[in-house]
Enzyme design. Structure first.
Site, PDB file in Angstrom:
ATOM      1  N   CYS C 104      48.308  40.557 -40.798  1.00  0.00           N
ATOM      2  CA  CYS C 104      49.639  40.660 -40.208  1.00  0.00           C
ATOM      3  C   CYS C 104      49.739  42.076 -39.661  1.00  0.00           C
ATOM      4  CB  CYS C 104      50.720  40.407 -41.255  1.00  0.00           C
ATOM      5  SG  CYS C 104      52.389  40.694 -40.638  1.00  0.00           S
ATOM      6  N   CYS C 107      53.659  43.669 -39.911  1.00  0.00           N
ATOM      7  CA  CYS C 107      54.200  44.061 -41.236  1.00  0.00           C
ATOM      8  C   CYS C 107      53.134  43.715 -42.264  1.00  0.00           C
ATOM      9  CB  CYS C 107      55.563  43.455 -41.507  1.00  0.00           C
ATOM     10  SG  CYS C 107      55.789  41.704 -41.214  1.00  0.00           S
ATOM     11  N   SER C 108      53.402  42.814 -43.189  1.00  0.00           N
ATOM     12  CA  SER C 108      52.365  42.461 -44.155  1.00  0.00           C
ATOM     13  C   SER C 108      52.596  41.052 -44.674  1.00  0.00           C
ATOM     14  CB  SER C 108      52.363  43.441 -45.327  1.00  0.00           C
ATOM     15  OG  SER C 108      52.131  44.750 -44.885  1.00  0.00           O
ATOM     16  N   CYS C 109      52.904  40.118 -43.771  1.00  0.00           N
ATOM     17  CA  CYS C 109      53.183  38.748 -44.169  1.00  0.00           C
ATOM     18  C   CYS C 109      51.976  38.166 -44.899  1.00  0.00           C
ATOM     19  CB  CYS C 109      53.504  37.906 -42.941  1.00  0.00           C
ATOM     20  SG  CYS C 109      54.992  38.476 -42.110  1.00  0.00           S
TER      21      CYS C 109
END
Lengths: 115, 103, 199
Positions: C104, C107-109
């Protein structure tokens, strides 16, 4: 609403899908060639900069979702289709990239034009 | 926005460094910050898109230097202040109180 | 800066979290016991062992694998794994010709119900920067070298779909049970930075 300990298992197991139960016509079909729009909003967007202007192919239509660019700013869900779009590594990164590798990115209707 | 969060393709950030036997939370506050997400989401009614955008507005140098859960904390403070659930003054006063050993 | 209180110095975010939690609790907006329950859920109940069970089932049960690839959310829910950050799942299959890698960049999905919360490296700037532009370089840092004949397919999870990689079943595992196979399925193999462990 106050989140209490007894609600936690249900909240965790249910979540909140961003899918919108609305009938919205897709602008693209699987196999269509697309070109990503060159936009530079100062507001929220989920279009990564490296994709601007790049050409790709629609691989899958995931259905209708809330549009982050409006939803983040209280401007409504503006429900639209989100697709898995295929880009070659060379299209995105140039001739030094592998000629075999590809990228798949989730792209909303409003980020693309037909190519 | 053309922000620091839009990292795809950036050079010069160094190797990926995995940690062996990494704990879920490295410090207790990380767990509390994580749990504040679901808890504040339920009463404050912000959207995940608004939450992400708040993170994107973290000053770029701080964004790169701070940890994931610090990003979240920044976004909670923003979303809750925007909606009037807390004020900057309240937060600063409580932080000062805790720093001087108070409850 | 000297800290006036006794004991180990608290980092700035630790104090900010305590302040926010205290204020919200006093206003009756949050219940600290619900925070305890959330921390406990993701520290001890939800994690990559969930995803490993899904993968092992797909390796031994062709009908399940088909369900998993056509409607991942429903197939994963057969195990009772569902919810936050796994509301809309997609499973992508590694084959001798295609190796999938998930990142991702914005962001950091990450798919919490099947993998738990993401490790620091997954959220780090170097991974998010390079998984899309230099996937083979990143894979090498994880000890994964793939021939040029294999397509590396990097998935940048920019929307609300969450992805789980179905790694290839390692050779020499024909006699293993589903539970034994699950032990070979690592978190990293379900992100796509490594293959499943050899028996």
């Amino acid at each position: 609403m106050l989140l209490t300990p007894d609600m936690v298992p249900t909240v965790v197991a249910t979540g909140a899908s961003a899918r919108v139960d609305a009938h919205v016509a897709p602008r693209f079909r699987v196999g269509d060639r697309i070109r990503v729009r060159n936009h530079n909003p100062t507001t929220h967007t989920r279009l990564p900069g490296y994709l601007r202007g790049k050409r790709g192919t629609i691989e899958q239509d995931y259905g209708v979702f809330a549009f982050p660019d409006t939803h983040a700013h209280g401007l409504g869900e503006k429900p639209q289709h989100c697709y898995s779009v295929r880009f070659t590594a060379r299209e995105v990164w140039g001739p030094a990239a592998s000629d075999r590798d590809t990228l798949r990115v989730d792209v909303f209707d409003d980020y693309m034009d037909p190519d | 926005m053309n922000g620091i969060h839009d990292l795809g393709g950036m050079h010069g950030l160094g190797p990926v460094v995995p940690e062996q036997d990494e704990p879920v939370f490295h410090e207790k506050w990380e767990g509390r910050a994580f749990a504040l997400f679901a808890s504040t989401f339920v009463f404050a009614g912000y959207t995940v898109d608004e939450f992400r955008h708040a993170i994107e507005k973290i000053p770029p140098a701080h964004y790169l230097e701070s940890s994931y859960y610090e990003h979240w904390l920044f976004a909670f403070e923003e979303a809750l202040m925007k909606r009037g659930f807390v004020t900057r003054e309240e937060l600063d006063a409580r932080i000062a109180q805790l720093k001087s050993g108070g409850p | 800066m000297p800290k006036p209180h006794q004991g180990p110095a608290e980092s700035d975010p630790a104090i900010r979290v305590r302040a926010l939690e205290a204020i919200l609790t006093e206003k009756g907006l949050i219940d600290p016991k619900a925070l305890d329950a959330l921390v406990d859920t993701y520290e001890s109940k939800v994690g990559p062992r969930n995803g490993a069970k899904v993968v092992a089932r797909a390796w031994v049960d062709p009908a399940y694998k088909q369900r998993l690839l056509s409607d991942a959310t429903a197939a994963i829910k057969e195990f009772g794994f569902s919810g936050l950050q796994g509301e809309d799942m997609v499973v992508v299959e590694n084959t001798p010709d295609v190796h999938n890698l998930v990142v991702c960049t914005l962001c950091s999905c990450y798919p919490w119900p099947t993998l738990g919360l993401p490790p620091v490296w997954y959220k780090s700037a170097p991974y998010r920067a390079r998984a899309v532009s230099d996937p083979r370089g990143v894979l090498k840092e994880f000890g994964t070298e793939l021939p040029e004949t294999v397509e590396v397919r990097t998935w940048d999870t920019t929307a609300e779909l969450r992805y789980l990689v179905l790694p290839e079943r390692p050779p020499g595992t024909d006699d293993m049970t589903e539970d034994q196979l699950a032990e070979l399925v690592t978190r990293d193999s379900m992100i796509g930075v490594t293959k499943a462990k050899a028996p």
